[in-house]
Enzyme design. Structure first.
Site, short mmCIF file in Angstrom:
data_model
loop_
_atom_site.label_atom_id
_atom_site.label_comp_id
_atom_site.label_asym_id
_atom_site.label_seq_id
_atom_site.Cartn_x
_atom_site.Cartn_y
_atom_site.Cartn_z
N CYS A 1 43.84 38.16 105.22
CA CYS A 1 44.30 36.59 105.56
C CYS A 1 43.74 35.05 104.74
CB CYS A 1 43.76 36.42 107.01
SG CYS A 1 44.02 37.28 107.81
N GLY B 1 39.46 39.36 107.50
CA GLY B 1 38.30 39.94 107.79
C GLY B 1 38.82 41.00 108.59
N TYR C 1 41.48 41.38 91.76
CA TYR C 1 43.06 41.18 92.58
C TYR C 1 42.95 40.07 92.96
CZ TYR C 1 47.14 41.76 94.13
OH TYR C 1 48.98 41.68 94.48
#
Length: 474
Positions: free
Chosen positions: A11, A118, A262
């Protein structure tokens, strides 16, 4: 990027408080657009008017990307100068509209909105305890557990920020949260600092969001990072309060190295360190450790490109663009169902035959997880006439699952589990294969303290003893 690797990041969040009373929904929309890479399953915005009656919240959320969920009509209905937005990839809980965020809770002290990035390692226990106390859950996400604990603590706290701190003391794991009460905007980052969270300012408005690129997308000024273990509160007069009671010593912090490798956009700075610079450094390290005679260095879009530039600079082999990318296809691996990832490889990438034909190619990608797509991309280069394909990976081998917000598969599904580099090279069909040395990750991150558990198995927090990534059952 190994498009079928089945990993995703949990998220992106964006909160905004316009102290002058101007509507924030449209700006939040643009901020979420800049964070779309962090999640493509759902999007949502909740707003309230701090100059009106307390507790009135307008919410719109649904499955899909930002531009699919929102349009001019529903944005125009979101009237309010304080709001929270969210884009989601599910690492805990299913992909359903109910699990889309922000979450909005009405309770005895009013209403608040929450967006969470998270994974909580003790979420199942906390959820069971709440259920035994009579809590009725509307979602299967661990984010709702945070919301309930804040609501409970608010009853016996003087302020909402005090309630947030008290609730987070019960939480274990990874979180970067944005919370809006009727008159305050709050940001909270876990003590290890796994995920990024930043503060920005635009005219007479304050923003708390996941990445600096979201600030730049709306021409906002970067104020500072939210520090690991910090809870910040934007008050109606523009004061920023800080609570560091959750913080750990700096040498205990553990920023997720995969944010640099990334997940962050290249134009983001994570705790002051340029993501582009990190990836270029990784490419240079690869060139030093895994040199090869070749004619062209290419990157697998997008996250492999910067590392490829670094490899080309260090090796003095020309850099080229070998792939054309359909920009209207999202980050394929983020799609939750395997069937939707498999066909998307060739839909998303095509090889430029004129660039690679007859050449020895060094192909840079950010990681290999399952390996099921790396072999397809290698084969695509060979079918386009490449004489040799040498693969270089700007991360160490994935050997362990992650419990802190990245949906990395179990060890048995990881191609590097119990395999040598030579065996992996043979499986993907490359002429040679080289990974980034794990000891070079500190250099890549500019000397910052990092979490490299997915590579090393050294977890900064004890792994959970039960599944935290499936749907909860109460």
């Amino acid at each position: 990027m190994d498009f079928e690797k089945n990993i995703g990041e949990d998220c992106g969040v964006f909160g905004m408080y316009n102290l002058s009373g101007e509507d924030v929904a449209q700006t939040i929309y643009y901020g979420l657009y800049a964070l779309q890479h962090r999640g493509q399953e759902s999007a949502g915005i909740a707003v309230t008017d701090t100059f009106a009656a307390k507790g009135k919240v307008k919410l719109h959320k649904d499955l899909g990307r930002v531009n699919e969920v929102f349009n001019a009509e529903n944005i125009s209905r979101l009237k309010g100068n304080l709001g929270v937005g969210h884009v989601r990839y599910s690492t805990a809980g299913g992909s359903t509209r109910e699990n889309a965020q922000p979450l909005v809770l009405a309770y005895i002290k009013g209403t608040f909105m929450l967006a969470h990035n998270g994974n909580l390692t003790n979420a199942p226990k906390l959820r069971r305890d709440l259920a035994m106390g009579g809590a009725i859950f509307q979602t299967t996400t661990d984010s709702e557990t945070i919301a309930y604990h804040i609501a409970r603590e608010r009853v016996r706290s003087k302020t909402v920020q005090e309630a947030v701190v008290r609730a987070l003391k019960k939480i274990q794991g990874c979180y970067s949260c944005v919370i809006a009460s009727p008159r305050k905007l709050i940001g909270a980052r876990d003590p290890w600092g796994f995920r990024p969270l930043v503060i920005g300012k635009l005219d007479n408005a304050y923003i708390i969001t996941s990445e600096t690129c979201a600030l730049e997308s709306i021409d906002a000024e970067f104020v500072r990072d939210v520090r690991p273990g910090e809870v910040v509160t934007i008050l109606p007069d523009g004061t920023i309060e800080s609570d560091m009671s959750l913080a750990l010593p700096e040498d205990k912090t553990a920023r997720c190295i995969f944010e640099y490798i990334y997940f962050c956009r290249p134009d983001t700075k994570f705790d002051g360190w340029s993501v582009t610079q990190a990836r270029i450094i990784a490419g240079k390290i690869l060139a030093k450790n895994h040199p090869v005679e070749a004619d062209l260095v290419v990157g697998v879009p997008e996250s492999g490109n910067m590392a490829a530039i670094g490899y080309a600079q260090e090796s003095e082999i020309p850099y080229g663009i070998a792939f054309t990318k359909n920009t209207y296809v999202g980050r394929t691996f983020i799609k939750p169902k395997q069937s939707s990832r498999v066909q998307s490889v060739k839909i998303k990438l095509n090889v430029l035959r004129d660039v690679v034909e007859g050449k020895r190619i060094v192909m840079i990608d950010d990681s290999i997880v399952r390996g099921t797509t790396s072999d397809q991309i290698v084969a695509m280069l060979r079918n386009a006439g490449a004489k040799e394909v040498h693969m270089r990976v700007s991360s160490p081998p994935f050997r362990h699952p992650c419990y802190f917000g990245i949906d990395i598969p179990n060890e048995e599904q990881l191609i590097a589990h119990n395999r040598t580099v030579e065996e992996i090279c043979k499986l993907i069909g490359a002429d040679s294969l080289g990974y980034l040395p794990i000891e070079s990750l500190i250099e890549m991150s500019g000397g910052r303290k990092i979490c490299d558990a997915c590579f090393s198995g050294n977890y900064p927090i004890a792994p959970p003893n039960e599944d935290i990534r499936g749907e909860f059952e109460v």
